[in-house]
Design a protein around this motif. Structure first.
Motif, PDB file in Angstrom:
ATOM      1  N   ARG A  44       0.812  -1.230   0.000  1.00  0.00           N
ATOM      2  CA  ARG A  44       0.000   0.000   0.000  1.00  0.00           C
ATOM      3  C   ARG A  44       0.842   1.275   0.000  1.00  0.00           C
ATOM      4  N   TYR A  47      -0.389   3.897  -2.395  1.00  0.00           N
ATOM      5  CA  TYR A  47      -1.560   4.618  -1.879  1.00  0.00           C
ATOM      6  C   TYR A  47      -1.121   5.778  -1.000  1.00  0.00           C
ATOM      7  N   LEU A  48      -0.148   5.522  -0.131  1.00  0.00           N
ATOM      8  CA  LEU A  48       0.329   6.564   0.777  1.00  0.00           C
ATOM      9  C   LEU A  48       1.061   7.662   0.025  1.00  0.00           C
ATOM     10  N   GLU A  50       0.322   8.516  -3.053  1.00  0.00           N
ATOM     11  CA  GLU A  50      -0.746   9.253  -3.726  1.00  0.00           C
ATOM     12  C   GLU A  50      -1.460  10.185  -2.743  1.00  0.00           C
ATOM     13  N   LEU A  51      -1.587   9.754  -1.510  1.00  0.00           N
ATOM     14  CA  LEU A  51      -2.177  10.624  -0.486  1.00  0.00           C
ATOM     15  C   LEU A  51      -1.314  11.860  -0.283  1.00  0.00           C
ATOM     16  N   GLN A 372      -4.414   6.611  10.469  1.00  0.00           N
ATOM     17  CA  GLN A 372      -4.925   5.768   9.386  1.00  0.00           C
ATOM     18  C   GLN A 372      -6.439   5.614   9.470  1.00  0.00           C
ATOM     19  N   TRP A 412     -10.367  -1.595   2.143  1.00  0.00           N
ATOM     20  CA  TRP A 412      -9.647  -1.183   0.939  1.00  0.00           C
ATOM     21  C   TRP A 412     -10.458  -1.375  -0.340  1.00  0.00           C
ATOM     22  N   ALA A 440     -11.284   2.423   0.421  1.00  0.00           N
ATOM     23  CA  ALA A 440     -10.430   3.394  -0.264  1.00  0.00           C
ATOM     24  C   ALA A 440     -10.641   3.352  -1.768  1.00  0.00           C
ATOM     25  N   GLY A 441     -10.853   2.151  -2.320  1.00  0.00           N
ATOM     26  CA  GLY A 441     -11.055   2.046  -3.762  1.00  0.00           C
ATOM     27  C   GLY A 441     -12.283   2.798  -4.239  1.00  0.00           C
ATOM     28  N   ALA A 444     -11.645   6.646  -3.890  1.00  0.00           N
ATOM     29  CA  ALA A 444     -10.703   7.200  -4.868  1.00  0.00           C
ATOM     30  C   ALA A 444     -11.407   7.618  -6.148  1.00  0.00           C
ATOM     31  N   LEU A 451     -11.585  10.851   1.192  1.00  0.00           N
ATOM     32  CA  LEU A 451     -10.254  10.571   0.656  1.00  0.00           C
ATOM     33  C   LEU A 451      -9.866  11.585  -0.404  1.00  0.00           C
ATOM     34  N   ARG A 455      -6.645  14.071  -0.274  1.00  0.00           N
ATOM     35  CA  ARG A 455      -5.633  14.083  -1.340  1.00  0.00           C
ATOM     36  C   ARG A 455      -5.468  15.476  -1.932  1.00  0.00           C
TER      37      ARG A 455
END
Length: 532
Positions: A44, A47-48, A50-51, A372, A412, A440-441, A444, A451, A455
């Motif tokens: 992941r 993902y982090l 991208e965050l 988190q 996720w 998260a998916g 996004a 999220l 971002r």
């Protein structure tokens, strides 16, 4: 791998960083056994990235019997087998660094696990006994504890051994306190710091940083007596000055967990030769109230100014009620003593406020910590009583729900088993039935999700001058509205009143936590970033 805009200040990156707390056991399960692990973290990392976070703070990942979520450490130089190996930890550190993400590890210096080699040797009567606090009991036959100190988890801070002696534990009985007056304790911890700095970590978070030193007489606690027998004792500062010398050898940084009401005493830990930063708990515990938030912000900045340290802003962590739940309650502050089962919560209201609070915290001067799942808007979960593991619950006699509700494994992938946390075994804590909706998916792909807000906000914070460490100037505003300017024409407004607020004239909207009203005004419980 995701790529990001480089940080503006690589040498004192920590003064303006966005730092993401990883509670490994609940982050991502790489091998499907129901427990999060380092394989899951490595998978992941994109993902982090991208965050957009600058660093990862890992709650203890060391070998532990997990009587207190890993804060009972048996071996500081070994990774718990449930999480992986030391080699995997080194890969996490290196791979994150390739993405521009630094690593902060958690050190727990006040106590060790009752499975630690020192404690086992101490129980056999070896010289290691001097590394802990053993005392004879009071009463005719030693049947009473040596003093009246209370455990942070409830009940007495002493447990009697079969040989008749008592030992001190400010937390659970499985976490005996170390004797910091002994030079071997100090030397061991400096060696542990070097061990992790040599493996590439950029910083260390110090758990319960104000509790290490004890009055050698171990007297009863007397309310108001100064100094306190075990909180914020002056001899602590010599410990941290010595630690700072170690950190400076490696360019490492410290963040202390320091809960103190006295701002002058708090600031002492942040002197230039001690800790770099400390957690800001007054902001974390502050109710959703404009006046009180402004007071908390002012006091925090005033505490840090004399020693030139940056403030840190935290909305929640692995110990406190999740933000969207807390802000949806009648009492929007946080106090361990007020946690009870069945407290009513308006999650829609709490989520709206949490979105505004995210923009507020990210606009304030200094560094920001994100726990988190906070970026997913996760609520506090109701854990069935027969699945609770937190010792705080049991030490309270079952009245305190404990902290497991904010530690539930992350979702996720909505359509995957266990919401994508792992594929084979049920997670170590049960996920609520609605957990897939927070995946998260899914978020996004939704530009209006929590999220997506995080971002976008972190990206703007990284690329727009005026954010991070620096000055803050309050602007005139209506009652219930917070408005302040940073440098470079940047303005943050947060409306906590019932009346829509007019945006600053001649401003351009960079981002808002929710839609403006039909007249272009800021609604209640909404925040906006403006550029003048």
């Amino acid at each position: 791998m995701a790529q990001r805009t480089p940080a503006r200040t690589p040498h004192d990156w920590w003064r303006s960083a966005v730092i993401y707390q990883v509670y490994v056991r609940s982050f991502a399960d790489g091998d499907g056994d129901g427990t999060g692990d380092l394989a899951g973290v490595r998978a992941r990392l994109p993902y982090l990235a991208e965050l957009g976070v600058d660093a990862l703070w890992f709650s203890p990942w060391y070998q532990s019997p997990m009587k207190d979520g890993g804060y009972d450490v048996a071996d500081y130089r070994a990774i718990d087998p449930a999480f992986g190996t030391l080699a995997e930890a080194e890969k996490v550190i290196a791979e994150a660094r390739e993405l521009g993400i630094r690593t902060i590890v958690d050190i727990v210096p006040n106590h060790v696990s009752d499975q630690h080699p020192w404690w086992r040797a101490a129980l056999t009567g070896g010289p290691e006994r001097e590394l802990f606090h053993f005392r004879a009991g009071r009463g005719d036959h030693g049947e009473l504890p040596p003093n009246d100190w209370k455990s942070e988890f409830g009940g007495p801070a002493w447990t009697r051994l079969p040989d008749g002696d008592w030992y001190l534990h400010l937390f659970a009985p499985e976490q005996p306190d170390l004797n910091w007056a002994h030079p071997a304790v100090r030397q061991e911890h400096e060696d542990i710091l070097r061990f992790w700095f040599e493996r590439g970590v950029a910083g260390v978070r110090i758990d319960s940083a104000a509790l290490l030193a004890k009055d050698p007489r171990l007297p009863d606690f007397v309310e108001g007596r100064d100094p306190h027998p075990y909180v914020d004792r002056d001899e602590l500062h010599d410990v941290y000055r010595s630690w700072r010398g170690v950190a400076d050898e490696y360019g490492g940084v410290f963040v202390g967990e320091v809960w103190l009401p006295d701002s002058e005493r708090f600031a002492r830990y942040l002197r230039p030769d001690e800790l770099h930063t400390a957690f800001n708990f007054s902001f974390l515990a502050c109710p959703w109230d404009a006046r009180r938030l402004r007071t908390s912000i002012d006091e925090t900045l005033a505490e840090h100014a004399p020693v030139g340290a940056p403030a840190t802003w935290v909305l929640c962590n692995h110990d406190v009620t999740r933000t969207v739940t807390r802000y949806g309650r009648a009492d929007t502050g946080f106090d361990f003593a007020t946690k009870v089962f069945g407290t009513p919560t308006d999650l829609a209201l709490g989520t709206r406020r949490a979105r505004a609070a995210a923009l507020l915290s990210l606009a304030l001067p200094g560094a920001v910590y994100v726990y988190q799942g906070e970026e997913l808007g996760l609520p506090e979960a109701d854990i069935p009583r027969d699945r609770i593991e937190d010792p705080m619950h049991f030490r309270s006699g079952g009245t305190d729900p404990g902290r497991d509700g904010c530690r539930v494994p992350l979702p996720w992938v909505a359509e995957a088993p266990y919401a994508g946390f792992g594929s084979r075994e049920e997670p170590w804590l049960p996920q609520p039935a609605d957990w897939p909706a927070y995946a998260a998916g899914l978020q996004a792909e939704d530009p209006g999700s929590m999220l997506s807000l995080y971002r976008q906000a972190i990206r703007i914070r990284r690329t727009t001058p005026g954010f991070g460490d620096g000055a803050l100037t309050w602007l005139p505003s209506a009652d219930g509205v917070l408005a302040f300017a940073r440098t470079e024409g940047l303005v943050c407004m947060v409306n906590l009143s019932e009346t829509p607020a007019e945006l600053h004239r001649d401003s351009r909207l960079l981002l808002s936590s929710g839609p403006l009203d039909d007249h272009g005004r800021l609604p209640q419980d909404t925040a906006a970033w403006l550029l003048i």
